[in-house]
Write a protein that holds these residues in place. Structure first.
Motif, PDB file in Angstrom:
ATOM      1  N   THR A 168      -2.887  -2.964  -3.573  1.00 18.15           N
ATOM      2  CA  THR A 168      -3.143  -2.687  -4.987  1.00 18.15           C
ATOM      3  C   THR A 168      -3.095  -1.196  -5.259  1.00 18.15           C
ATOM      4  O   THR A 168      -3.776  -0.407  -4.592  1.00 18.15           O
ATOM      5  CB  THR A 168      -4.512  -3.237  -5.431  1.00 18.15           C
ATOM      6  OG1 THR A 168      -4.514  -4.656  -5.295  1.00 18.15           O
ATOM      7  CG2 THR A 168      -4.790  -2.889  -6.883  1.00 18.15           C
ATOM      8  N   GLN A 169      -2.315  -0.830  -6.235  1.00 20.06           N
ATOM      9  CA  GLN A 169      -2.202   0.558  -6.697  1.00 20.06           C
ATOM     10  C   GLN A 169      -2.936   0.698  -8.029  1.00 20.06           C
ATOM     11  O   GLN A 169      -2.932  -0.219  -8.855  1.00 20.06           O
ATOM     12  CB  GLN A 169      -0.734   0.933  -6.897  1.00 20.06           C
ATOM     13  CG  GLN A 169      -0.529   2.262  -7.619  1.00 20.06           C
ATOM     14  CD  GLN A 169       0.911   2.486  -8.022  1.00 20.06           C
ATOM     15  OE1 GLN A 169       1.813   1.796  -7.547  1.00 20.06           O
ATOM     16  NE2 GLN A 169       1.147   3.441  -8.913  1.00 20.06           N
ATOM     17  N   MET A 170      -3.547   1.862  -8.267  1.00 19.55           N
ATOM     18  CA  MET A 170      -4.202   2.146  -9.538  1.00 19.55           C
ATOM     19  C   MET A 170      -3.666   3.458 -10.100  1.00 19.55           C
ATOM     20  O   MET A 170      -3.527   4.447  -9.377  1.00 19.55           O
ATOM     21  CB  MET A 170      -5.722   2.272  -9.364  1.00 19.55           C
ATOM     22  CG  MET A 170      -6.452   2.644 -10.655  1.00 19.55           C
ATOM     23  SD  MET A 170      -8.215   2.967 -10.411  1.00 19.55           S
ATOM     24  CE  MET A 170      -8.153   4.556  -9.555  1.00 19.55           C
ATOM     25  N   THR A 224      -3.834   1.280 -15.280  1.00 24.18           N
ATOM     26  CA  THR A 224      -2.822   0.311 -14.863  1.00 24.18           C
ATOM     27  C   THR A 224      -3.012  -0.012 -13.387  1.00 24.18           C
ATOM     28  O   THR A 224      -3.134   0.901 -12.557  1.00 24.18           O
ATOM     29  CB  THR A 224      -1.400   0.871 -15.091  1.00 24.18           C
ATOM     30  OG1 THR A 224      -1.242   1.238 -16.460  1.00 24.18           O
ATOM     31  CG2 THR A 224      -0.351  -0.162 -14.724  1.00 24.18           C
ATOM     32  N   PHE A 225      -3.025  -1.292 -13.073  1.00 27.31           N
ATOM     33  CA  PHE A 225      -3.179  -1.749 -11.690  1.00 27.31           C
ATOM     34  C   PHE A 225      -1.950  -2.589 -11.318  1.00 27.31           C
ATOM     35  O   PHE A 225      -1.419  -3.345 -12.142  1.00 27.31           O
ATOM     36  CB  PHE A 225      -4.448  -2.591 -11.538  1.00 27.31           C
ATOM     37  CG  PHE A 225      -5.704  -1.850 -11.891  1.00 27.31           C
ATOM     38  CD1 PHE A 225      -6.430  -1.179 -10.928  1.00 27.31           C
ATOM     39  CD2 PHE A 225      -6.147  -1.810 -13.212  1.00 27.31           C
ATOM     40  CE1 PHE A 225      -7.588  -0.487 -11.268  1.00 27.31           C
ATOM     41  CE2 PHE A 225      -7.303  -1.124 -13.555  1.00 27.31           C
ATOM     42  CZ  PHE A 225      -8.024  -0.456 -12.581  1.00 27.31           C
ATOM     43  N   ASN A 226      -1.531  -2.466 -10.088  1.00 28.54           N
ATOM     44  CA  ASN A 226      -0.375  -3.213  -9.598  1.00 28.54           C
ATOM     45  C   ASN A 226      -0.736  -3.826  -8.248  1.00 28.54           C
ATOM     46  O   ASN A 226      -0.952  -3.114  -7.266  1.00 28.54           O
ATOM     47  CB  ASN A 226       0.831  -2.283  -9.456  1.00 28.54           C
ATOM     48  CG  ASN A 226       2.064  -3.004  -8.949  1.00 28.54           C
ATOM     49  OD1 ASN A 226       2.131  -4.226  -8.966  1.00 28.54           O
ATOM     50  ND2 ASN A 226       3.037  -2.235  -8.483  1.00 28.54           N
ATOM     51  N   THR A 227      -0.805  -5.135  -8.224  1.00 28.59           N
ATOM     52  CA  THR A 227      -1.161  -5.853  -6.998  1.00 28.59           C
ATOM     53  C   THR A 227       0.038  -6.657  -6.523  1.00 28.59           C
ATOM     54  O   THR A 227       0.644  -7.405  -7.298  1.00 28.59           O
ATOM     55  CB  THR A 227      -2.351  -6.802  -7.245  1.00 28.59           C
ATOM     56  OG1 THR A 227      -3.490  -6.020  -7.625  1.00 28.59           O
ATOM     57  CG2 THR A 227      -2.678  -7.588  -5.982  1.00 28.59           C
ATOM     58  N   GLN A 228       0.377  -6.488  -5.240  1.00 25.05           N
ATOM     59  CA  GLN A 228       1.498  -7.206  -4.634  1.00 25.05           C
ATOM     60  C   GLN A 228       0.948  -8.271  -3.683  1.00 25.05           C
ATOM     61  O   GLN A 228       0.079  -7.990  -2.861  1.00 25.05           O
ATOM     62  CB  GLN A 228       2.369  -6.233  -3.832  1.00 25.05           C
ATOM     63  CG  GLN A 228       2.837  -5.010  -4.607  1.00 25.05           C
ATOM     64  CD  GLN A 228       4.080  -5.294  -5.419  1.00 25.05           C
ATOM     65  OE1 GLN A 228       4.849  -6.177  -5.074  1.00 25.05           O
ATOM     66  NE2 GLN A 228       4.278  -4.540  -6.484  1.00 25.05           N
ATOM     67  N   VAL A 229       1.481  -9.486  -3.818  1.00 22.47           N
ATOM     68  CA  VAL A 229       1.057 -10.589  -2.951  1.00 22.47           C
ATOM     69  C   VAL A 229       2.309 -11.283  -2.416  1.00 22.47           C
ATOM     70  O   VAL A 229       3.199 -11.649  -3.194  1.00 22.47           O
ATOM     71  CB  VAL A 229       0.180 -11.610  -3.702  1.00 22.47           C
ATOM     72  CG1 VAL A 229      -0.237 -12.737  -2.767  1.00 22.47           C
ATOM     73  CG2 VAL A 229      -1.044 -10.923  -4.295  1.00 22.47           C
ATOM     74  N   ALA A 268       0.809  -1.212   0.000  1.00 20.17           N
ATOM     75  CA  ALA A 268       0.000   0.000   0.000  1.00 20.17           C
ATOM     76  C   ALA A 268       0.835   1.250   0.000  1.00 20.17           C
ATOM     77  O   ALA A 268       0.309   2.332  -0.231  1.00 20.17           O
ATOM     78  CB  ALA A 268      -0.920  -0.007   1.220  1.00 20.17           C
ATOM     79  N   SER A 269       2.119   1.131   0.269  1.00 26.11           N
ATOM     80  CA  SER A 269       2.978   2.314   0.291  1.00 26.11           C
ATOM     81  C   SER A 269       3.692   2.525  -1.025  1.00 26.11           C
ATOM     82  O   SER A 269       4.715   3.182  -1.087  1.00 26.11           O
ATOM     83  CB  SER A 269       4.024   2.189   1.404  1.00 26.11           C
ATOM     84  OG  SER A 269       4.852   1.066   1.169  1.00 26.11           O
ATOM     85  N   ILE A 270       3.184   1.922  -2.103  1.00 27.67           N
ATOM     86  CA  ILE A 270       3.770   2.136  -3.420  1.00 27.67           C
ATOM     87  C   ILE A 270       3.852   3.634  -3.685  1.00 27.67           C
ATOM     88  O   ILE A 270       2.888   4.367  -3.513  1.00 27.67           O
ATOM     89  CB  ILE A 270       2.906   1.464  -4.503  1.00 27.67           C
ATOM     90  CG1 ILE A 270       2.937  -0.051  -4.313  1.00 27.67           C
ATOM     91  CG2 ILE A 270       3.401   1.825  -5.882  1.00 27.67           C
ATOM     92  CD1 ILE A 270       1.968  -0.782  -5.187  1.00 27.67           C
TER      93      ILE A 270
END
Length: 712
Positions: free
Chosen positions: A314-316, A359-364, A16-18
């Motif tokens: 997730t970042q958008m 553009t979406f970026n999801t980190q798992v 969340a801190s992207i």
């Protein structure tokens, strides 16, 4: 340092801190910042986690070269292995990246005009507005059409984070040290940036007037795409607003104009006889006809909204952008039609783009695996044409609508093994109305035959893939392997204007799928960093030219191609005050159907560069740069003993440059630059290999720059 850098970046970029670039700059020092890229996957990531060849040009390197030459072509040729040598002009025709055309971008927004590539995309922004340049090599579809050779992304500067207003004013003059007369020019650039609570701003402006450009003998360089008497203006603005710690809106505007306004005329030489084309003062009737050549006020507008925590981890990012381009070309007698009283003509590439991207970026995070999923949708409407100034239509209006979805994944296993895989599905509709090709006459009896062509809408559907693996075994050896595809329908306009059939459906406008294979490694020792890569790329439908002796027109030829090469880079810290950066690159290619070598529009000669930086004190810095361009002689002359097209032989040459700066007060800095330090007399590689009229122009003789910068 390797693990520390990775960890810091991971903390800064993940979850969340992207962060945006300004946040990353606040958290990382300059050395660590240079290990972060955005172009390869459209989100910030560590360069150590990318299984591909990447070149990062820092702001310090940009500023050092700016003191020698303000042209981005020159900077890129010096710093990027695999990029062809500088052309010494405003056109980057022939300056390919690994033998194919790169996509030029500003903050991820395309600047090239791939539907009718006029090779002017490199020069779209003044270097004073650029914070760093990222070059990703090899075919890629991550940004869509036009990136068959890779990506050159200009990342603009960011507002400083301390809340105080900061500014800079720079004034300089550039002139020939061989013959001063009429050569002195003037350049003024200024920048202002700051923050006020949630609002940030950055404004840069530059204005430059060139004098005449002289070769090593003191003669004025020929005018075809020349820079003599050119007037260049750039105005860039970036405004940001932080709704809170997680949501940000950013607006940017770029205006760029660079046109040659001169009273000179060319004295045309014959390259086959070793004669140069040079310019002299001539009566008005013999001067360059038509409008001044160059970008005529190109504009870009971008609006970007980022939510760093749309969902958990997730970042958008949402982008909207528009672009309006008018690139004016030189007056050419080859665009003549005596039957209609046209003694020549002058073309304009006009391109209007409207685009939207999500553009979406999801980190798992799993037990020992960090996974990233980057996905989204791109939409673009590109309307491009190439009319003549006199009203004739050379390339009809092409209306391209494209929609694409993409997924890019990255898996970091046990901090050492990185696997990346992705897919992009592209759907393109290209509409062209009925049109008639132009009758063009090279001589009174050597004319093309105009054809009425039935228009249509052509559909392109392409699915492209990429997969790569990198193993950070140790700082001393980090190998990588990757395969990537690109879908390319670039330069359809050149095919349309040379049509020999009466239906657009019969023209070979099919998309070209480029398959790119690369293997390499990075190594970091105590004082030495090594980068080595070898590559091969193939395409079933490349595009080259063939001269038609009957009509006098160069007609496109579509045939399978194979391009291969290798590159090496050495970054050596000799001492705390002395650093060396050296590169070598080799590229070659063939039309595999006819088993003949490709010409210099695609393939450049071998190139070696070196940059030696000496900083004995905090206030003094000197940089000596070296460029070597090798031989390339793959073709035989025709029956008349002359070379044709882009098949002229290239002889090697060497050029040295020198720059220096001295901080003589807290806010004042003086600088000098000398291009072609030893006044080498040479033809640039393109001038030697291009047999087309007017390209046989010598390289710059010794040229000096002196200036001063005030910071507040």
């Amino acid at each position: 340092m390797f693990k520390t850098s990775l960890s810091l970046i991971a903390l800064t970029v993940s979850g969340a801190s992207i962060a945006d670039e300004s946040t990353i700059q606040r958290n990382l020092n300059q050395t660590e910042m240079e290990h972060v890229i955005v172009s390869g996957s459209r989100v910030f990531e560590s360069i150590d986690e990318v299984p591909a060849s990447i070149t990062i040009i820092s702001q310090k390197q940009i500023e050092a070269h700016l003191k020698v030459n303000p042209e981005l072509q020159s900077l890129l040729a010096q710093m990027v292995p695999g990029l062809a040598p500088d052309t010494g002009s405003s056109s980057n025709s022939g300056q390919t990246l690994r033998g194919r055309a790169p996509l030029i971008m500003i903050d991820g927004v395309p600047q090239s005009t791939p539907l009718r590539n006029g090779s002017l995309g490199v020069k779209t922004l003044d270097p004073s507005a650029i914070g760093r340049i990222e070059v990703i090599k090899g075919a890629t579809s991550i940004y869509g059409n036009g990136a068959s050779g890779g990506i050159i992304n200009y990342i603009t500067k960011q507002a400083q984070s301390d809340g105080q207003t900061q500014g800079e004013i720079s004034l300089s003059s550039r002139f020939s040290a061989v013959k001063l007369e009429e050569s002195a020019g003037a350049r003024l650039s200024a920048a202002l940036n700051g923050r006020a609570d949630k609002f940030s701003y950055l404004v840069t402006a530059s204005y430059e007037e060139n004098g005449v450009q002289r070769d090593s003998q003191g003669d004025i360089l020929g005018l075809q795409y020349g820079l003599s008497d050119a007037v260049t203006q750039n105005y860039f603005t970036k405004l940001g607003y932080d709704f809170d710690d997680e949501k940000q809106l950013q607006f940017s505007y770029n205006y760029f104009s660079s046109q040659q306004k001169t009273d000179l005329g060319d004295v045309v030489g014959d390259m086959s006889l070793g004669e140069k084309t040079y310019a002299i003062h001539v009566p008005s009737e013999l001067q360059k006809q038509g409008k001044p050549q160059g970008p005529e006020g190109n504009e870009n507008i971008t609006l970007k909204y980022t939510d760093y925590a749309l969902l958990e981890n997730t970042q958008m990012t949402l982008d909207l952008y528009t672009q309006d381009i008018e690139n004016v070309f030189f007056f050419s007698p080859n665009l003549a039609n005596p039957d209609e009283n046209y003694q020549g003509g002058q073309s304009v590439i006009s391109s209007e783009k409207k685009g939207a991207r999500a553009t979406f970026n999801t980190q798992v995070d799993f037990d020992s695996v960090e996974a990233s999923f980057i996905y989204g949708i791109d939409a673009l409407n590109d309307v491009t044409a190439q009319p003549l100034v006199d009203g004739r239509v050379w390339v009809p209006e092409m209306d391209m609508k494209s929609v694409a979805g993409f997924l890019q994944t990255k898996w970091v296993i046990a901090n050492d093994l990185i696997i990346k895989a992705g897919v992009r599905k592209e759907n393109i509709d290209l509409s062209v109305d009925d049109y008639r090709t132009l009758k063009l006459c090279k001589t009174a009896t050597q004319c093309s035959v105009p054809i009425s062509v039935k228009g249509d809408t052509v559909d392109y559907n392409a699915t492209t893939y990429n997969v790569g693996i990198k193993y950070n075994l140790d700082e001393k050896f980090s190998p990588f392997l990757n395969y990537s595809q690109g879908s390319d329908i670039s330069d359809i306009g050149r095919l349309l204007r040379s049509a020999t059939v009466n239906d657009i459906g019969l023209i070979q406008t099919q998309a070209s799928i480029i398959d790119n294979y690369e293997i390499g490694f990075n190594s970091q020792f105590d004082a030495v960093r090594l980068e080595v890569a070898a590559y091969r790329s193939t395409s079933e439908l490349g595009t080259t030219n063939k001269f038609n002796e009957v009509t006098g027109v160069y007609e496109p030829v579509r045939a399978p191609q194979e391009i291969w090469g290798y590159e090496a880079l050495v970054d050596y810290t000799i001492s705390p005050s002395l650093k060396l950066l050296a590169t070598y690159s080799y590229v070659e290619g063939k039309n595999t159907e006819a088993d003949i070598y490709l010409g210099s529009k695609q393939i450049s000669p071998p190139k070696a560069t070196a940059n030696l930086n000496w900083q004995p004190t905090d206030t003094l810095s000197l940089t000596l740069s070296y460029l070597y361009v090798g031989d390339r002689k793959r073709f035989e002359p025709n029956d008349n003993g002359k070379y044709v097209g882009d098949q002229g032989p290239v002889d090697n040459y060497t050029v040295f440059n020198l720059s220096g700066q001295y901080q003589f007060a807290d806010s004042w800095q003086g600088f000098i630059g000398v291009e072609n330090l030893f006044n080498q007399d040479y033809f640039p590689a393109r001038a030697q290999s291009y047999t087309y009229g007017g390209y046989n122009i010598k390289g710059l003789g010794t040229t000096a720059t002196v200036g001063v910068t005030y910071q507040f």
